[in-house]
Design a protein around this motif. Structure first.
Motif, PDB file in Angstrom:
ATOM      1  N   LEU A  88       0.870  -1.171   0.000  1.00 33.92           N
ATOM      2  CA  LEU A  88       0.000   0.000   0.000  1.00 33.92           C
ATOM      3  C   LEU A  88       0.911   1.226   0.000  1.00 33.92           C
ATOM      4  CD1 LEU A  88      -3.130   0.378   0.189  1.00 33.92           C
ATOM      5  CD2 LEU A  88      -2.831   0.642   2.662  1.00 33.92           C
ATOM      6  N   SER A  97      -6.110   1.216  -3.627  1.00 32.82           N
ATOM      7  CA  SER A  97      -5.951   1.189  -2.169  1.00 32.82           C
ATOM      8  C   SER A  97      -7.153   0.534  -1.503  1.00 32.82           C
ATOM      9  CB  SER A  97      -5.780   2.613  -1.642  1.00 32.82           C
ATOM     10  OG  SER A  97      -4.615   3.206  -2.151  1.00 32.82           O
ATOM     11  N   ARG A  98      -8.351   0.865  -1.974  1.00 30.01           N
ATOM     12  CA  ARG A  98      -9.574   0.290  -1.397  1.00 30.01           C
ATOM     13  C   ARG A  98      -9.589  -1.223  -1.558  1.00 30.01           C
ATOM     14  NH1 ARG A  98     -14.483   1.449  -4.964  1.00 30.01           N
ATOM     15  NH2 ARG A  98     -13.370  -0.201  -6.073  1.00 30.01           N
ATOM     16  N   LEU A 101      -7.165  -2.890   0.933  1.00 34.51           N
ATOM     17  CA  LEU A 101      -7.705  -2.875   2.299  1.00 34.51           C
ATOM     18  C   LEU A 101      -8.848  -3.866   2.461  1.00 34.51           C
ATOM     19  CD1 LEU A 101      -7.581   0.981   2.910  1.00 34.51           C
ATOM     20  CD2 LEU A 101      -6.156  -0.754   4.017  1.00 34.51           C
ATOM     21  N   ARG A 102      -9.663  -4.028   1.414  1.00 31.17           N
ATOM     22  CA  ARG A 102     -10.755  -5.009   1.465  1.00 31.17           C
ATOM     23  C   ARG A 102     -10.193  -6.428   1.556  1.00 31.17           C
ATOM     24  NH1 ARG A 102     -13.626  -4.178  -3.430  1.00 31.17           N
ATOM     25  NH2 ARG A 102     -14.726  -2.463  -2.413  1.00 31.17           N
ATOM     26  N   LEU A 104      -7.281  -7.242   2.768  1.00 31.51           N
ATOM     27  CA  LEU A 104      -6.707  -7.399   4.107  1.00 31.51           C
ATOM     28  C   LEU A 104      -7.772  -7.831   5.103  1.00 31.51           C
ATOM     29  CD1 LEU A 104      -4.317  -4.331   4.592  1.00 31.51           C
ATOM     30  CD2 LEU A 104      -3.661  -6.736   4.552  1.00 31.51           C
ATOM     31  N   SER A 105      -8.940  -7.220   4.996  1.00 32.63           N
ATOM     32  CA  SER A 105     -10.035  -7.522   5.923  1.00 32.63           C
ATOM     33  C   SER A 105     -10.511  -8.957   5.785  1.00 32.63           C
ATOM     34  CB  SER A 105     -11.203  -6.556   5.676  1.00 32.63           C
ATOM     35  OG  SER A 105     -10.797  -5.215   5.904  1.00 32.63           O
ATOM     36  N   TYR A 123      -8.106   6.479   7.635  1.00 29.19           N
ATOM     37  CA  TYR A 123      -8.886   5.327   7.168  1.00 29.19           C
ATOM     38  C   TYR A 123      -8.037   4.056   7.154  1.00 29.19           C
ATOM     39  CZ  TYR A 123     -11.757   2.272   4.289  1.00 29.19           C
ATOM     40  OH  TYR A 123     -12.480   1.203   3.825  1.00 29.19           O
ATOM     41  N   VAL A 124      -6.783   4.189   6.698  1.00 30.36           N
ATOM     42  CA  VAL A 124      -5.872   3.034   6.702  1.00 30.36           C
ATOM     43  C   VAL A 124      -5.673   2.551   8.134  1.00 30.36           C
ATOM     44  CG1 VAL A 124      -3.509   2.268   6.234  1.00 30.36           C
ATOM     45  CG2 VAL A 124      -4.694   3.725   4.574  1.00 30.36           C
ATOM     46  N   VAL A 127      -8.764   0.584   9.419  1.00 28.30           N
ATOM     47  CA  VAL A 127      -8.855  -0.770   8.855  1.00 28.30           C
ATOM     48  C   VAL A 127      -7.846  -1.692   9.520  1.00 28.30           C
ATOM     49  CG1 VAL A 127      -8.513  -2.173   6.779  1.00 28.30           C
ATOM     50  CG2 VAL A 127      -9.771  -0.019   6.627  1.00 28.30           C
ATOM     51  N   LEU A 128      -6.620  -1.234   9.686  1.00 28.58           N
ATOM     52  CA  LEU A 128      -5.586  -2.066  10.300  1.00 28.58           C
ATOM     53  C   LEU A 128      -5.921  -2.389  11.756  1.00 28.58           C
ATOM     54  CD1 LEU A 128      -2.327  -0.433   8.857  1.00 28.58           C
ATOM     55  CD2 LEU A 128      -3.364  -2.614   8.216  1.00 28.58           C
TER      56      LEU A 128
END
Length: 506
Positions: A88, A97-98, A101-102, A104-105, A123-124, A127-128
């Motif tokens: 990222l 980027s979205r 992150l999706r 990663l989730s 926002y990052v 999510v983390l």
């Protein structure tokens, strides 16, 4: 645990045992401690966080300073190590980027490489924190220290970013750090002295050479000849892009080796291609600025030539440390002329703002309160992006905000305090340049001892040759001895035996 660590080490990294310091670092990481690991260039720093990432329950976040470096390491992890990893950084658009992150989730990855500025985005961070971070590894951790040779303001904001994602354990890794730098890293990241693992900087298989030349013409002639004569893959470091381009063009006129240039002004895809070709032995020599080399996994580099003097002993130690990671004899030669100092002094002056520029920066805050900082504004102020980042950082440190600037409150005091902070950085850079000058122009004393002493070490062991002050025969690196004798040299740790092989018998 020991058997499991060795099993993972062999399965994913192909090694039967750990290198010095690695296991000690990994065990502390697995115990959830904050750790500082100072392992020499080529000492296997990446294994100390990549291996734990396989065993820890959540994801491991790796802060990396260069986009090209994180792309290369993620590719290696996916293809060679079979470890799920992604990245990222600021070069990705919103959609990319979205998507990362999706994924990663959903638990698709064990490692996330992230740029320091990206990790600061709320926002990052959210999510983390939701996904669960088991470890934050900070690569090139010396960048966090204002005492370091490569201080970056985005790195100094990392402690707050780490708190925002839940304060997971931290592993800071670097190849070079003075005692002042180690102390500052420890304070910022809450690392206890007993959790600082410091391996010896000294590389016994690298012979150090120092050559003074009278002018640019003599230097270019000698370096071009060396590129032809020295054996194996090599790197030639230059201080400027122009020097890279001139040297490459000069060699390609008559040289026979596969030589290419590399610097930060090239397109990222071109740089990645050149780096890949060098690693795959499709190029013999890279002529580059200091933009090349960080994270390069190539064990058989036989020599590094410094065409011009580096800006600090830290940079020099890192760059020569790319030689001979396979343990075989390596050669590091540094050329110098008086003009080198003028180049660096000019670069330092350009890197830091004048008091007038600080004043302009303050007035920009005053007149652009609340507006985004655009590249057009920086161009109008005639500053580099790095300079503006530095000014913004010190403005924050001295309590200057857009709201305060808009009131015109204590203008003189804020401008003076910001300028004093930048001047402090400039003086430090000049001090490091002076230390490099002292190393190069000293006519007596072992070069190896002087270099290691700067980092607080007393080790001075060597295998083939120590340095040009202690005695060195360049024939050993120029292919002018027989294959049988070369094999003896490679297997010899005795200088007397080496001299008997190289020097003619009376």
């Amino acid at each position: 645990m020991n058997e499991l660590l060795l099993e993972k080490l062999h399965t994913h990294f192909g090694h039967a045992s750990f290198r010095p310091g690695q296991e000690e670092v990994i065990r502390r990481v697995m115990d959830g401690r904050n750790v500082l690991a100072i392992l020499a260039t080529g000492g296997g720093k990446s294994v100390t966080y990549q291996l734990p990432a396989l065993l820890l329950p959540g994801i491991t976040v790796v802060v990396s300073p260069l986009i090209s470096l994180m792309l290369d390491q993620v590719q290696q992890l996916r293809t060679r190590r079979k470890i799920p990893a992604t990245y990222l950084n600021s070069a990705q658009d919103y959609t990319e980027s979205r998507d990362v992150l999706r994924e990663l989730s959903s638990g698709a990855y064990k490692l996330l490489y992230v740029s320091p500025e990206k990790l600061q985005q709320p926002y990052v961070q959210s999510v983390l924190k939701r996904v669960g971070v088991s470890l934050v590894a900070i690569d090139e951790a010396h960048c966090i220290s204002q005492w370091g040779h490569d201080f970056r303001t985005d790195y100094l904001r990392l402690p707050d970013a780490i708190r925002q994602i839940g304060s997971p354990p931290v592993l800071a890794v670097t190849a070079t750090a003075t005692s002042e730098v180690r102390s500052e890293i420890g304070q910022l990241l809450h690392i206890l002295p007993e959790d600082m693992i410091v391996q010896a900087l000294n590389r016994t298989n690298i012979s150090l050479d120092l050559i003074a030349v009278t002018d640019e013409g003599e230097r270019r002639e000698q370096v071009l000849r060396m590129i032809d004569e020295l054996q194996g893959p090599g790197i030639v470091y230059c201080s400027t892009r122009n020097a890279v381009e001139v040297l490459v063009a000069s060699y390609q006129l008559e040289g026979t080796k596969r030589v290419h240039g590399y610097h930060g002004g090239m397109e990222s895809m071109e740089r990645m291609l050149i780096q890949s070709q060098f690693i795959a032995d499709e190029l013999d020599v890279i002529v580059a600025t200091n933009a090349f080399g960080m994270g390069i996994d190539k064990p058989n580099i036989r020599y590094v030539i410094h065409y011009q003097v580096p800006s600090s002993l830290e940079a020099y130690a890192q760059e020569i440390g790319r030689v001979g990671r396979d343990g075989q004899p390596g050669y590091a030669v540094l050329f110098h002329v008086e003009d080198d100092w003028h180049i660096h002094q000019h670069m330092v002056e350009k890197e830091y703002p004048t008091q007038m520029q600080v004043m302009q920066f303050y007035h920009w805050f005053h007149s652009h309160s609340g507006q985004p900082r655009t590249s057009e504004v920086w161009a109008a102020l005639e500053m580099t992006e790095e300079m503006v980042q530095l000014l913004t950082f010190y403005a924050e440190q001295t309590g200057l905000t857009a709201e305060v600037a808009a009131t015109g409150e204590a203008e003189r005091d804020h401008v003076l305090r910001i300028w004093q902070e930048t001047e402090k950085r400039k003086r430090l850079k000049k001090q490091k340049l002076f230390e490099m000058l002292s190393y190069v122009e000293g006519t007596e004393g072992c070069l190896r001892k002087k270099l290691n002493h700067y980092f607080g070490e007393e080790q001075a062991e060597f295998s083939l040759y120590c340095c040009s002050h202690c005695g060195l025969d360049r024939k050993a690196f120029q292919g002018k001895i027989s294959t049988v004798d070369r094999k003896k040299l490679e297997n010899s740790w005795d200088l007397r035996q080496a001299l008997e092989i190289l020097l003619p018998k009376k």
